[in-house]
Design an enzyme around this catalytic site. Sequence first.
Site, PDB file in Angstrom:
ATOM      1  N   HIS A 272       0.858  -1.199   0.000  1.00 40.45           N
ATOM      2  CA  HIS A 272       0.000   0.000   0.000  1.00 40.45           C
ATOM      3  C   HIS A 272       0.887   1.240   0.000  1.00 40.45           C
ATOM      4  O   HIS A 272       1.310   1.721   1.051  1.00 40.45           O
ATOM      5  CB  HIS A 272      -0.915  -0.005   1.233  1.00 40.45           C
ATOM      6  CG  HIS A 272      -1.953   1.080   1.186  1.00 40.45           C
ATOM      7  ND1 HIS A 272      -3.305   0.836   1.321  1.00 40.45           N
ATOM      8  CD2 HIS A 272      -1.850   2.418   1.017  1.00 40.45           C
ATOM      9  CE1 HIS A 272      -3.967   1.965   1.219  1.00 40.45           C
ATOM     10  NE2 HIS A 272      -3.112   2.960   1.057  1.00 40.45           N
TER      11      HIS A 272
ATOM     12  N   ARG B 231       3.765  16.342 -15.852  1.00 41.96           N
ATOM     13  CA  ARG B 231       3.120  16.928 -17.035  1.00 41.96           C
ATOM     14  C   ARG B 231       3.385  16.166 -18.323  1.00 41.96           C
ATOM     15  O   ARG B 231       2.651  16.326 -19.288  1.00 41.96           O
ATOM     16  CB  ARG B 231       3.617  18.364 -17.218  1.00 41.96           C
ATOM     17  CG  ARG B 231       3.297  19.236 -16.025  1.00 41.96           C
ATOM     18  CD  ARG B 231       3.851  20.632 -16.207  1.00 41.96           C
ATOM     19  NE  ARG B 231       3.659  21.438 -15.022  1.00 41.96           N
ATOM     20  CZ  ARG B 231       4.054  22.706 -14.926  1.00 41.96           C
ATOM     21  NH1 ARG B 231       4.638  23.291 -15.943  1.00 41.96           N
ATOM     22  NH2 ARG B 231       3.857  23.359 -13.805  1.00 41.96           N
TER      23      ARG B 231
ATOM     24  N   ASP C  96      -6.039   3.023  -9.265  1.00 40.22           N
ATOM     25  CA  ASP C  96      -7.155   3.338  -8.367  1.00 40.22           C
ATOM     26  C   ASP C  96      -8.014   4.506  -8.856  1.00 40.22           C
ATOM     27  O   ASP C  96      -7.555   5.413  -9.540  1.00 40.22           O
ATOM     28  CB  ASP C  96      -6.679   3.542  -6.921  1.00 40.22           C
ATOM     29  CG  ASP C  96      -6.147   4.927  -6.627  1.00 40.22           C
ATOM     30  OD1 ASP C  96      -5.612   5.568  -7.551  1.00 40.22           O
ATOM     31  OD2 ASP C  96      -6.270   5.366  -5.468  1.00 40.22           O
TER      32      ASP C  96
ATOM     33  N   GLY D  80      -9.008   8.306  -2.162  1.00 40.23           N
ATOM     34  CA  GLY D  80      -9.682   9.582  -1.914  1.00 40.23           C
ATOM     35  C   GLY D  80     -10.490   9.538  -0.637  1.00 40.23           C
ATOM     36  O   GLY D  80     -10.464   8.556   0.091  1.00 40.23           O
TER      37      GLY D  80
ATOM     38  N   HIS E 211      -9.518   1.167  -0.653  1.00 42.41           N
ATOM     39  CA  HIS E 211      -9.365   1.765   0.679  1.00 42.41           C
ATOM     40  C   HIS E 211     -10.748   1.697   1.344  1.00 42.41           C
ATOM     41  O   HIS E 211     -11.752   1.963   0.684  1.00 42.41           O
ATOM     42  CB  HIS E 211      -9.014   3.246   0.592  1.00 42.41           C
ATOM     43  CG  HIS E 211      -7.611   3.566   0.144  1.00 42.41           C
ATOM     44  ND1 HIS E 211      -7.096   3.141  -1.041  1.00 42.41           N
ATOM     45  CD2 HIS E 211      -6.639   4.313   0.737  1.00 42.41           C
ATOM     46  CE1 HIS E 211      -5.850   3.611  -1.165  1.00 42.41           C
ATOM     47  NE2 HIS E 211      -5.548   4.326  -0.095  1.00 42.41           N
TER      48      HIS E 211
ATOM     49  N   GLU F 261     -10.927   3.895   6.742  1.00 40.29           N
ATOM     50  CA  GLU F 261      -9.820   4.741   7.182  1.00 40.29           C
ATOM     51  C   GLU F 261     -10.392   5.909   7.991  1.00 40.29           C
ATOM     52  O   GLU F 261      -9.942   6.185   9.090  1.00 40.29           O
ATOM     53  CB  GLU F 261      -9.033   5.254   5.959  1.00 40.29           C
ATOM     54  CG  GLU F 261      -7.853   6.161   6.302  1.00 40.29           C
ATOM     55  CD  GLU F 261      -7.175   6.745   5.051  1.00 40.29           C
ATOM     56  OE1 GLU F 261      -7.736   6.638   3.946  1.00 40.29           O
ATOM     57  OE2 GLU F 261      -6.086   7.327   5.201  1.00 40.29           O
TER      58      GLU F 261
ATOM     59  N   ASP G  36       2.145   4.129   2.691  1.00 45.30           N
ATOM     60  CA  ASP G  36       1.114   5.013   2.117  1.00 45.30           C
ATOM     61  C   ASP G  36       1.695   6.144   1.244  1.00 45.30           C
ATOM     62  O   ASP G  36       1.812   5.972   0.042  1.00 45.30           O
ATOM     63  CB  ASP G  36       0.206   5.570   3.220  1.00 45.30           C
ATOM     64  CG  ASP G  36      -1.216   5.825   2.751  1.00 45.30           C
ATOM     65  OD1 ASP G  36      -1.553   5.459   1.619  1.00 45.30           O
ATOM     66  OD2 ASP G  36      -2.016   6.384   3.535  1.00 45.30           O
TER      67      ASP G  36
HETATM   68 ZN   LIG Z   1      -3.583   4.963   0.627  1.00 47.07          ZN
END
Ligand SMILES: [Zn+2]
Length: 346
Positions: free
Chosen positions: A20, A75, A142, A176, A203, A206, A284
């Site tokens: 993760h 970019r 994700d 998110g 996720h 959390e 993370d």
């Molecule tokens: Zn995460």
Amino acid sequence: MSESPSLQSFIAGLPKAELHVHHVGSASPRIVSELAARHPDSKVPADLEKLTEFFTFKDFAHFIQVYLSVVDLIRTPEDVRLLTFEVARDMARQNVRYAELTITPFSSTRRGIDERAFMDAIEDARKAAESEFGTVLRWCFDIPGEAGLESAEETVRLATDDALRPEGLVSFGLGGPEIGVPRPQFKPYFDRAVAAGLHSVPHAGETTGPETVWDALRDLRAERIGHGTTSAQDPKLLAHLAEHGIPLEVCPTSNIATRAVRTLDEHPLKQFVDAGVTVTINSDDPPMFATDLNTEYAVAARLLGLDERGVADLAKNAVRASFLDDAGKDRIATEIDAYTESWPTT
Ligand SMILES: [Zn+2]
């Protein structure tokens, strides 16, 4: 930190797998400085000292600011390649042998990076990292939950289109904020990803309660849970996770930084282990939370009261819970055993 220096050096040399960890969130000041130098019109300083100050974690709002500044520096396909390859270099320095890196392709394609060039950039970096550092990378694409269903559609398309889907892609995720972003609405997208052979790793739990984890299991067919912190509030859920062998991807320092947990001493890690749930240790968004994977293992060792062998078992949890093939899992597990056997105090 109260760990003995010997345990810290054991952790530093221990072969590890990480499950993760976010692509943009892994950009260290060193990497961002290179990207900023490529784009002098950005507001991000290229000077390493100033950048390190900018990166110092202050609060969650500041973390978002840092994160978005880095997003703004990605970019071109060459930026994507540089970021990915250099993240692997930082991992290799910590003896990370295998990582499932969570990438949010929507953030790049919506900013105009050509999707084919994006896929080529990450794949090129993956192959170069494997041959240069021996670190094997795999991808989790994700959905950025806050960007709505349009982003879900785009992400699942990029992940399942045979002409685009990168060879290293193994799983499908959802990140998110959780508050105001119910998991069940993403069911059709996860169904498509799973039908295309991808593993489900959203996720959940959390920043919202255990019901979100149940939603992820039921509606998104989660095979591992990102964080899952609030599972600790629901003994039935803990029993379910243990019984079905669904691992949690625990990121202790991140949980404090985002205030999902108030203090490390209140972290439910030990409760998970005591309930028989498989835990894996992860970082993370490490530079942005002023941590790295080795630090997270040291934190876990303290919270769980582990010695070198206990830490090695924790590292093997991540190998077993990974989506690497069996031969690859055996290779890293054997490496962990050999390293542990050769350690003077074990
Ligand atoms: Zn995460």
